[in-house]
Design an enzyme around this catalytic site. Structure first.
Site, PDB file in Angstrom:
ATOM      1  N   ASP A   8       0.850  -1.187   0.000  1.00 46.61           N
ATOM      2  CA  ASP A   8       0.000   0.000   0.000  1.00 46.61           C
ATOM      3  C   ASP A   8       0.887   1.239   0.000  1.00 46.61           C
ATOM      4  O   ASP A   8       2.026   1.213   0.498  1.00 46.61           O
ATOM      5  CB  ASP A   8      -0.917   0.012   1.230  1.00 46.61           C
ATOM      6  CG  ASP A   8      -1.917   1.156   1.166  1.00 46.61           C
ATOM      7  OD1 ASP A   8      -2.722   1.185   0.210  1.00 46.61           O
ATOM      8  OD2 ASP A   8      -1.891   2.029   2.049  1.00 46.61           O
ATOM      9  N   HIS A  58      -4.180  11.023   5.362  1.00 47.26           N
ATOM     10  CA  HIS A  58      -3.010  10.330   5.916  1.00 47.26           C
ATOM     11  C   HIS A  58      -2.315  11.069   7.066  1.00 47.26           C
ATOM     12  O   HIS A  58      -1.578  10.457   7.838  1.00 47.26           O
ATOM     13  CB  HIS A  58      -1.990  10.015   4.817  1.00 47.26           C
ATOM     14  CG  HIS A  58      -1.544  11.195   4.006  1.00 47.26           C
ATOM     15  ND1 HIS A  58      -0.866  12.267   4.531  1.00 47.26           N
ATOM     16  CD2 HIS A  58      -1.667  11.440   2.670  1.00 47.26           C
ATOM     17  CE1 HIS A  58      -0.578  13.136   3.582  1.00 47.26           C
ATOM     18  NE2 HIS A  58      -1.074  12.670   2.433  1.00 47.26           N
ATOM     19  N   HIS A 153      -5.357   6.865   7.496  1.00 47.71           N
ATOM     20  CA  HIS A 153      -4.761   5.885   6.587  1.00 47.71           C
ATOM     21  C   HIS A 153      -3.248   5.879   6.790  1.00 47.71           C
ATOM     22  O   HIS A 153      -2.612   6.925   6.862  1.00 47.71           O
ATOM     23  CB  HIS A 153      -5.058   6.259   5.128  1.00 47.71           C
ATOM     24  CG  HIS A 153      -6.474   6.020   4.739  1.00 47.71           C
ATOM     25  ND1 HIS A 153      -6.828   5.476   3.525  1.00 47.71           N
ATOM     26  CD2 HIS A 153      -7.638   6.239   5.398  1.00 47.71           C
ATOM     27  CE1 HIS A 153      -8.150   5.390   3.454  1.00 47.71           C
ATOM     28  NE2 HIS A 153      -8.654   5.851   4.577  1.00 47.71           N
ATOM     29  N   ASP A 158      -2.480  -0.281   6.692  1.00 48.76           N
ATOM     30  CA  ASP A 158      -3.436  -0.705   5.666  1.00 48.76           C
ATOM     31  C   ASP A 158      -2.975  -1.990   4.976  1.00 48.76           C
ATOM     32  O   ASP A 158      -3.792  -2.849   4.636  1.00 48.76           O
ATOM     33  CB  ASP A 158      -3.630   0.401   4.629  1.00 48.76           C
ATOM     34  CG  ASP A 158      -4.458   1.557   5.180  1.00 48.76           C
ATOM     35  OD1 ASP A 158      -4.871   1.481   6.355  1.00 48.76           O
ATOM     36  OD2 ASP A 158      -4.696   2.531   4.443  1.00 48.76           O
TER      37      ASP A 158
END
Length: 241
Positions: A8, A58, A153, A158
């Site tokens: 990711d 993020h 995130h 993730d």
């Protein structure tokens, strides 16, 4: 040996073609579907600010990233780690597009030149759960993967969640392996050379039907008998006695 890398990224925005960059890479390694702990987690200085919408996702500020290495400094390490593996990526075109742009700027080949294949878990999920939400959060909820720690995130978190999701989505796809009479392993199609599971060690419970279930079963059989003109196989056997 089957080596999978669940991958990711986090980025400064949505478009690599207009100058957005990779700022975080998270990779989780599985060998023979088991987590090895040999993970790769890197932050990068993108030499630009993140788009406000991306920053809200993020939380990686320009200040935090300012002392991190540039992608170019870690490119060879990344490619060596990924070499020959199958990549599992959720919405793969997005991450692969960004990584390809980073590699292109360094005069390197596209990502697929270094790995065995790329599998898009989002495509898999859409095939398994058509018409349903198939975001990572939705899949975690559906497949009972704990994502309670996912407030923002993060590429490594993730990737770890996606690894659990992928294992759950593909559970039961391994070859069935049984021991033959000589104690050797035999695959579902009679092949050999795979790790054996001795099914003789499993004790399966026997669940007896209750009165209501037996009555429903008898009623269904009666309907089938009637529809076939009493020519069902069990009636033929019964009449032959």
């Amino acid at each position: 040996m089957s080596r999978l890398i669940v991958l990711d990224t986090e980025t400064t925005g949505l478009s690599a073609e207009t100058g957005d960059r990779v700022i975080e890479l998270g990779c989780v390694e599985l060998v023979n579907r088991k987590l090895t702990g040999n993970n790769l987690h890197l932050y990068f200085n993108p030499e630009r600010d993140s788009h406000p919408d991306a920053l809200r996702v993020h939380g990686l500020t320009t200040e935090f990233l300012s002392d991190k290495p540039k992608f170019a400094e870690k490119a060879q390490e990344i490619l060596a780690y990924l070499q020959g593996a199958e990549l599992i990526i959720h919405n793969a075109p997005f991450d692969v597009g960004f990584l390809n742009k980073e590699l292109e700027q360094l005069g390197l080949k596209p990502l697929t030149s270094y790995v065995e294949k790329v599998t898009d878990s989002l495509v898999m999920a859409k095939e398994m759960f058509p018409g349903k939400r198939n975001s990572l959060d939705a899949l975690c909820s559906r497949l009972e993967v704990d994502n309670s720690g996912r407030e923002l995130h993060g590429a490594l978190l993730d990737a770890e969640l996606l690894a659990d999701v992928y294992i759950n989505m593909t559970r039961g796809q391994n070859s069935l392996v049984m021991l033959d009479d000589a104690g050797g392993s035999t695959g579902a199609w009679g092949g050999s050379g795979v790790a054996a599971i001795d099914l003789r060690g499993f004790k399966l419970p026997v669940l007896q039907a209750n009165e209501q279930e037996l009555a429903l079963h008898t009623a269904v059989l009666a309907e089938i008998d009637k529809a076939s003109g009493d020519k069902t196989i069990w009636r033929v056997w019964e009449n032959a006695k």
